[in-house]
Design a protein around this motif. Structure first.
Motif, PDB file in Angstrom:
ATOM      1  N   GLN A  13       0.727  -1.129   0.012  1.00 18.19           N
ATOM      2  CA  GLN A  13      -0.002  -0.008   0.139  1.00 18.19           C
ATOM      3  C   GLN A  13       0.776   1.240  -0.008  1.00 18.19           C
ATOM      4  OE1 GLN A  13      -2.640  -0.434   3.449  1.00 18.19           O
ATOM      5  NE2 GLN A  13      -4.335  -1.399   1.946  1.00 18.19           N
ATOM      6  N   ALA A  14       0.203   2.207  -0.617  1.00 17.75           N
ATOM      7  CA  ALA A  14       0.960   3.803  -0.410  1.00 17.75           C
ATOM      8  C   ALA A  14       1.627   3.856   1.120  1.00 17.75           C
ATOM      9  CB  ALA A  14       0.176   4.611  -0.978  1.00 17.75           C
ATOM     10  N   GLY A  15       2.642   4.386   1.031  1.00 21.03           N
ATOM     11  CA  GLY A  15       3.277   4.819   2.256  1.00 21.03           C
ATOM     12  C   GLY A  15       3.961   3.656   2.813  1.00 21.03           C
ATOM     13  N   GLY A  16       3.997   2.465   2.430  1.00 25.05           N
ATOM     14  CA  GLY A  16       4.576   1.239   2.920  1.00 25.05           C
ATOM     15  C   GLY A  16       6.112   1.089   2.351  1.00 25.05           C
ATOM     16  N   ASN A  84      10.998   3.240   1.049  1.00 25.01           N
ATOM     17  CA  ASN A  84      10.170   3.708   1.989  1.00 25.01           C
ATOM     18  C   ASN A  84       9.253   4.623   1.439  1.00 25.01           C
ATOM     19  OD1 ASN A  84      11.574   1.960   3.825  1.00 25.01           O
ATOM     20  ND2 ASN A  84      13.025   3.913   4.306  1.00 25.01           N
ATOM     21  N   SER A  85       8.308   4.635   2.020  1.00 23.60           N
ATOM     22  CA  SER A  85       7.100   6.022   1.683  1.00 23.60           C
ATOM     23  C   SER A  85       6.830   5.810   0.049  1.00 23.60           C
ATOM     24  CB  SER A  85       7.676   7.301   1.834  1.00 23.60           C
ATOM     25  OG  SER A  85       8.017   7.465   3.270  1.00 23.60           O
ATOM     26  N   LEU A  86       6.416   4.270  -0.208  1.00 21.24           N
ATOM     27  CA  LEU A  86       6.379   4.094  -1.594  1.00 21.24           C
ATOM     28  C   LEU A  86       4.951   4.781  -2.023  1.00 21.24           C
ATOM     29  CD1 LEU A  86       7.118   0.672  -1.519  1.00 21.24           C
ATOM     30  CD2 LEU A  86       8.238   2.323  -2.892  1.00 21.24           C
ATOM     31  N   LYS A  87       4.802   5.261  -3.431  1.00 25.38           N
ATOM     32  CA  LYS A  87       4.078   5.949  -3.885  1.00 25.38           C
ATOM     33  C   LYS A  87       3.331   5.067  -5.119  1.00 25.38           C
ATOM     34  CE  LYS A  87       6.184  10.270  -3.032  1.00 25.38           C
ATOM     35  NZ  LYS A  87       6.709  11.644  -3.566  1.00 25.38           N
ATOM     36  N   PRO A  88       2.061   5.535  -5.367  1.00 24.67           N
ATOM     37  CA  PRO A  88       1.660   4.537  -6.608  1.00 24.67           C
ATOM     38  C   PRO A  88       2.386   4.826  -7.770  1.00 24.67           C
ATOM     39  CG  PRO A  88      -0.271   5.498  -5.668  1.00 24.67           C
ATOM     40  CD  PRO A  88       0.847   6.017  -4.789  1.00 24.67           C
ATOM     41  N   GLU A  89       2.971   5.980  -8.030  1.00 23.67           N
ATOM     42  CA  GLU A  89       3.910   6.120  -9.364  1.00 23.67           C
ATOM     43  C   GLU A  89       5.322   5.333  -9.120  1.00 23.67           C
ATOM     44  OE1 GLU A  89       2.453   8.376  -7.169  1.00 23.67           O
ATOM     45  OE2 GLU A  89       3.687  10.252  -6.987  1.00 23.67           O
ATOM     46  N   THR A 110      12.006  -7.327 -11.098  1.00 29.17           N
ATOM     47  CA  THR A 110      10.958  -7.992 -10.068  1.00 29.17           C
ATOM     48  C   THR A 110       9.875  -6.830  -9.827  1.00 29.17           C
ATOM     49  OG1 THR A 110      10.786  -8.600  -7.762  1.00 29.17           O
ATOM     50  CG2 THR A 110      12.326  -6.917  -8.039  1.00 29.17           C
ATOM     51  N   GLN A 111       8.657  -7.267  -9.993  1.00 31.85           N
ATOM     52  CA  GLN A 111       7.580  -6.364 -10.050  1.00 31.85           C
ATOM     53  C   GLN A 111       7.163  -5.775  -8.680  1.00 31.85           C
ATOM     54  OE1 GLN A 111       5.506  -5.464 -12.615  1.00 31.85           O
ATOM     55  NE2 GLN A 111       4.587  -3.781 -11.360  1.00 31.85           N
ATOM     56  N   VAL A 112       7.237  -4.576  -8.690  1.00 34.85           N
ATOM     57  CA  VAL A 112       6.759  -3.652  -7.527  1.00 34.85           C
ATOM     58  C   VAL A 112       5.527  -2.922  -7.797  1.00 34.85           C
ATOM     59  CG1 VAL A 112       7.232  -1.728  -5.910  1.00 34.85           C
ATOM     60  CG2 VAL A 112       9.109  -3.202  -6.344  1.00 34.85           C
ATOM     61  N   THR A 113       4.470  -2.955  -7.034  1.00 39.58           N
ATOM     62  CA  THR A 113       3.066  -2.561  -7.349  1.00 39.58           C
ATOM     63  C   THR A 113       2.687  -1.821  -5.917  1.00 39.58           C
ATOM     64  OG1 THR A 113       2.564  -4.180  -8.756  1.00 39.58           O
ATOM     65  CG2 THR A 113       0.737  -2.844  -7.978  1.00 39.58           C
ATOM     66  N   VAL A 114       2.454  -0.727  -6.111  1.00 42.25           N
ATOM     67  CA  VAL A 114       1.998   0.239  -5.093  1.00 42.25           C
ATOM     68  C   VAL A 114       0.521   0.766  -5.366  1.00 42.25           C
ATOM     69  CG1 VAL A 114       2.675   2.146  -3.476  1.00 42.25           C
ATOM     70  CG2 VAL A 114       4.546   0.874  -4.950  1.00 42.25           C
ATOM     71  N   SER A 115      -0.203   0.214  -4.132  1.00 42.71           N
ATOM     72  CA  SER A 115      -1.700   0.549  -4.362  1.00 42.71           C
ATOM     73  C   SER A 115      -2.052   1.747  -3.442  1.00 42.71           C
ATOM     74  CB  SER A 115      -2.537  -0.645  -3.782  1.00 42.71           C
ATOM     75  OG  SER A 115      -2.275  -0.861  -2.481  1.00 42.71           O
TER      76      SER A 115
END
Length: 116
Positions: A13-16, A84-89, A110-115
């Motif tokens: 999730q976003a922020g993760g 850290n502080s991951l964003k959907p973008e 490796t796939q990174v997906t931020v919802s």
């Protein structure tokens, strides 16, 4: 030849946070820098972070500064990307690369997906 195996991607999730790992095997004597790139759908591959093997000097894309940290464990021949502080973008396939004087080596991604 150098073989790279990436791990650590996933859905967050976003922020993760996520930590990507890239383990190298083979002859890495000629490697002088390591980096992480990413490629989002419909976009060009772009550098996210890089580190010089000998000096440890790091470089970050502006969007990664303050959120991502690249590090190297020479004993394990592994480079990490702490995000850290991951964003959907930030959603993309992330690729590890080891750069030598004459050759570049790439991981499988490796796939990174931020919802949101």
């Amino acid at each position: 030849q150098v073989q790279l195996v990436e791990s650590g991607g996933g859905l967050v999730q976003a922020g993760g946070s996520l930590r990507l790992s890239c383990a190298a095997s083979g002859n890495i004597d000629s490697i002088n820098a390591m980096g992480w790139y990413r490629q989002a759908p419909g976009k060009q591959r772009e550098v996210v972070a890089a580190i010089a093997r000998a000096s440890g000097i790091t470089h970050y894309q502006d969007s990664a500064k303050g959120r991502f940290t690249i590090s190297l464990d020479n004993a394990k021949n592994t480079v990490y990307l702490q995000m850290n502080s991951l964003k959907p973008e930030d959603t993309a396939v992330y690729y590890c690369t080891y750069k030598g004087f004459t050759d570049d080596f790439w991981g499988q991604g490796t796939q990174v997906t931020v919802s949101s």
